[in-house]
Design a protein around this motif. Structure first.
Motif, mmCIF file in Angstrom:
data_model
loop_
_atom_site.group_PDB
_atom_site.id
_atom_site.type_symbol
_atom_site.label_atom_id
_atom_site.label_comp_id
_atom_site.label_asym_id
_atom_site.label_seq_id
_atom_site.Cartn_x
_atom_site.Cartn_y
_atom_site.Cartn_z
ATOM 1 N N LEU A 41 40.876 -10.103 34.004
ATOM 2 C CA LEU A 41 39.981 -10.367 32.870
ATOM 3 C C LEU A 41 39.962 -11.852 32.522
ATOM 4 N N TYR A 42 41.167 -12.426 32.524
ATOM 5 C CA TYR A 42 41.308 -13.797 32.022
ATOM 6 C C TYR A 42 40.918 -14.832 33.062
ATOM 7 N N ALA A 43 41.157 -14.520 34.340
ATOM 8 C CA ALA A 43 40.682 -15.420 35.403
ATOM 9 C C ALA A 43 39.162 -15.534 35.300
ATOM 10 N N MET B 34 37.281 -14.811 32.616
ATOM 11 C CA MET B 34 36.936 -15.441 31.328
ATOM 12 C C MET B 34 37.035 -16.965 31.430
#
Lengths: 416, 416
Positions: free
Chosen positions: B389-391, B393
């Protein structure tokens, strides 16, 4: 066997009557702040308080007084009521953006053996005086605790508790919509959600109700714990709503539900999307997390230049059937003591004292949202963050053949 | 105008003789922990201490006694000496991996007007007894403070201080290599580096010296502050060494230099690369950062399941030419008071009390590195982190046309 200490009321804090047992341990104090206040000389308490609350900018912690309608409700219904104020500097081009924000913590209202409809109804009646007190205090944005409309039954792993789940526009939302309209207040409603349009799926969800009583949107808990009793993966999966920020009439808010507070990237993502206040509605017990509680929210407020409102339920909830906790200990019927201690953290590293560890409570704070940008300008964390390094690092890390960047001592390699 | 309070020595902590001024404020106490110890009844101090130090697992904070050779040096050279112990559970398949780790904090040794070679030489002579005490205590891994071989002159913005810079294998490294060999000790040497092979570039660098006196590798500070006097971008740029973890004879270590502690992603990257102990050699003053100091390192230890050793220099450093601070205040000749307060944080959310806010000091702690994996297994933060998710984002955020995920209240849109 214990000696009971009577202390005078000091400032706005309630007196402490903690017990010192024969073994020398101490129980029953309402909060660390009040324990220190009752036991330190005023100038020493003031310095300790300055250090612990991060009051470093020459700004003392300021309590605000609430209308008598609110204090009367707090006395009549025996809930803790605390109110503080965070300041920001004056600016040339922007007026202050002062918002009054509230947090509610509560224990359950009926035994877990009562009819589910009765339990839920009793909970609504129990939180109503606190919402009324928030309304009487002109609170603009109010957040309730995680899954406030039920006991925190996930520790039992029994599926019957799924009956508490309700759709986004279910009874607790309808109950709060009326109060949102009445008090012109944004209300965050964290519930156990049943997603009727997706095969009756269960989620851990926060619903944002606008000050006109409309539903602005929802957020579903991103990170699900799997820790002993604190294992919710039996009931719901990781959320599918990303990291939304809700632009309300009073500011940009987001909700980091419970266990998500252990994930700095979850906090970060709400920050990158522009949140000014992030709520952390939680349900957590002393044995498990109390040492982390004052650390993680404050760190998030500092690192992301926003305000954080932390909420934890209170009390011990007994369930009809005993269960084990995956820790080798005998079966038991409760998860432990939910220690309350709801509080606010600010982007300048300061924080308020906490609500009671034992009683229901309403925490109110005024905050000038201008402080968020002021801290971004001062510390420049966004500017100096080098996100490109980390986007690349995370992409590499996600690959199964990721090799960590390790430099081995050649002397060690020789020995190997 | 002040009253001086004499207190008895209590346990292993030094007595407090703090001043309470007529205005009711308090100065001169060595640490929050010792101030509380001197002013609270023992059972109350014990409970406050449990809460503040995160001693929640039924394990009291344990001091360890050091050999007389160490305590004699501490008395002869008036440096604070504190030693503690972090425990882990026994495991079936792994033996305990107990490592003794040390942190050194110090003030400068000569006025900043002295010859640069004399200043540096005097600093080496000043820290030597503390390194000897660490050696006598069988410390395995030792870390010094940021740019320990010079005053923290960056606030002046005068380029003449670049003369303090030295190559990786320069005089301070050579000085420490001898001591590393002598004491069979890994030493982390944070310096101002001159990179002679890249056009005399200046870096803020930590050199890891192995226990055989060999240089294992270097790490260059990743994030450079730009905050008033605390603006180092005049002297050096963001590091180009990634997030290396150094596998030494005694464990996997990494170094997050100073301002990098405000960046959760920097802490995270060292964790993803497998660090068991991350040092945070720093130079920071009370007005600026004291409220953040006890929060950020502990949060990093919790979130990343590793130990953190935090080090800050002590004292006030006066420079020959006055300078301004970008805050509208008149010119002045010092950056402020470096408040020391070095300490350790553990992955189970506990921490040690801090070293003195005023005196040089050596902090020693035993730590069982098995605790890192035990906490990963318990809390599962790596497993539940949803890095994909954060990669994604961060990749989106890096694009100039990034649009934050904002859900606007439709009632608000109507009014707009």
């Amino acid at each position: 066997m214990g000696s009971h200490q009577e202390r005078e009321e000091n400032g706005g804090a309630a007196a402490e009557g903690q017990e010192i047992s024969a073994a020398g341990s101490i129980h029953g104090f309402e909060s660390l702040h009040r324990l220190l206040e009752a036991n330190l000389k005023p100038p020493i308490f003031q310095e300790v308080s300055r250090l612990l609350l991060g009051l470093n900018c020459g700004r003392p912690l300021q309590r605000i007084s609430l209308p008598m309608a609110a204090t009367t409700l707090s006395e009549a219904h025996n809930f803790d009521l605390q109110a503080f104020c965070f300041h920001a500097d004056a600016e040339y081009l922007r007026q202050p953006q002062i918002v009054r924000v509230g947090l509610i913590q509560n224990s359950i209202a009926l035994p877990t053996t009562a009819h589910i409809a009765d339990q839920k109804n009793a909970l609504m009646q129990k939180v109503k005086p606190m919402i009324d007190a928030a309304g009487a205090s002109d609170v603009n944005i109010l957040c309730l605790q995680e899954a406030w409309m039920m006991p925190f039954a996930f520790c039992t792993r029994e599926k019957k508790w799924c009956e508490f789940a309700e759709p986004v526009n279910g009874e607790s939302t309808q109950f709060l919509q009326k109060l949102a309209r009445k008090y012109n207040m944004v209300i965050v409603n964290p519930i156990l959600e049943r997603d009727v349009n997706h095969g009756e799926t269960i989620w851990n969800t926060a619903i944002v109700i606008g000050n006109h009583g409309n539903i602005i949107g929802i957020h579903r808990k991103n990170h699900i714990p799997r820790v002993g009793d604190f294992n919710e993966s039996t009931y719901y999966m990781e959320g599918n709503t990303g990291h939304p920020v809700f632009e309300t009439a009073y500011g940009k808010i987001a909700i980091n539900i419970c266990y998500g507070r252990h994930h700095p990237l979850n906090w970060l993502a709400f920050g990158l999307n522009g949140a000014e206040i992030v709520f952390n509605p939680s349900a957590t017990v002393g044995e498990l997390s109390e040492p982390m509680w004052p650390i993680e929210a404050r760190n998030a407020a500092i690192a992301n230049s926003y305000f954080v409102g932390s909420i934890n339920r209170v009390g011990t909830e007994i369930f009809p059937n005993a269960f084990t906790s995956g820790d080798g200990k005998p079966e038991h019927s409760d998860f432990g003591h939910f220690y309350g201690s709801s509080h606010f953290s600010a982007p300048d590293a300061s924080c308020t004292p906490s609500l009671s560890r034992y009683r229901d409570g309403l925490m109110v704070s005024d905050m000038d949202l201008n402080l968020c940008r002021q801290l971004k300008d001062k510390w420049g964390f966004r500017m100096t963050a080098r996100y490109e390094l980390y986007a690349e690092m995370l992409s590499k890390y996600l690959k199964p053949d990721f090799t960590p960047q390790v430099i081995v001592d050649p002397m060690l390699q020789k020995r190997k």
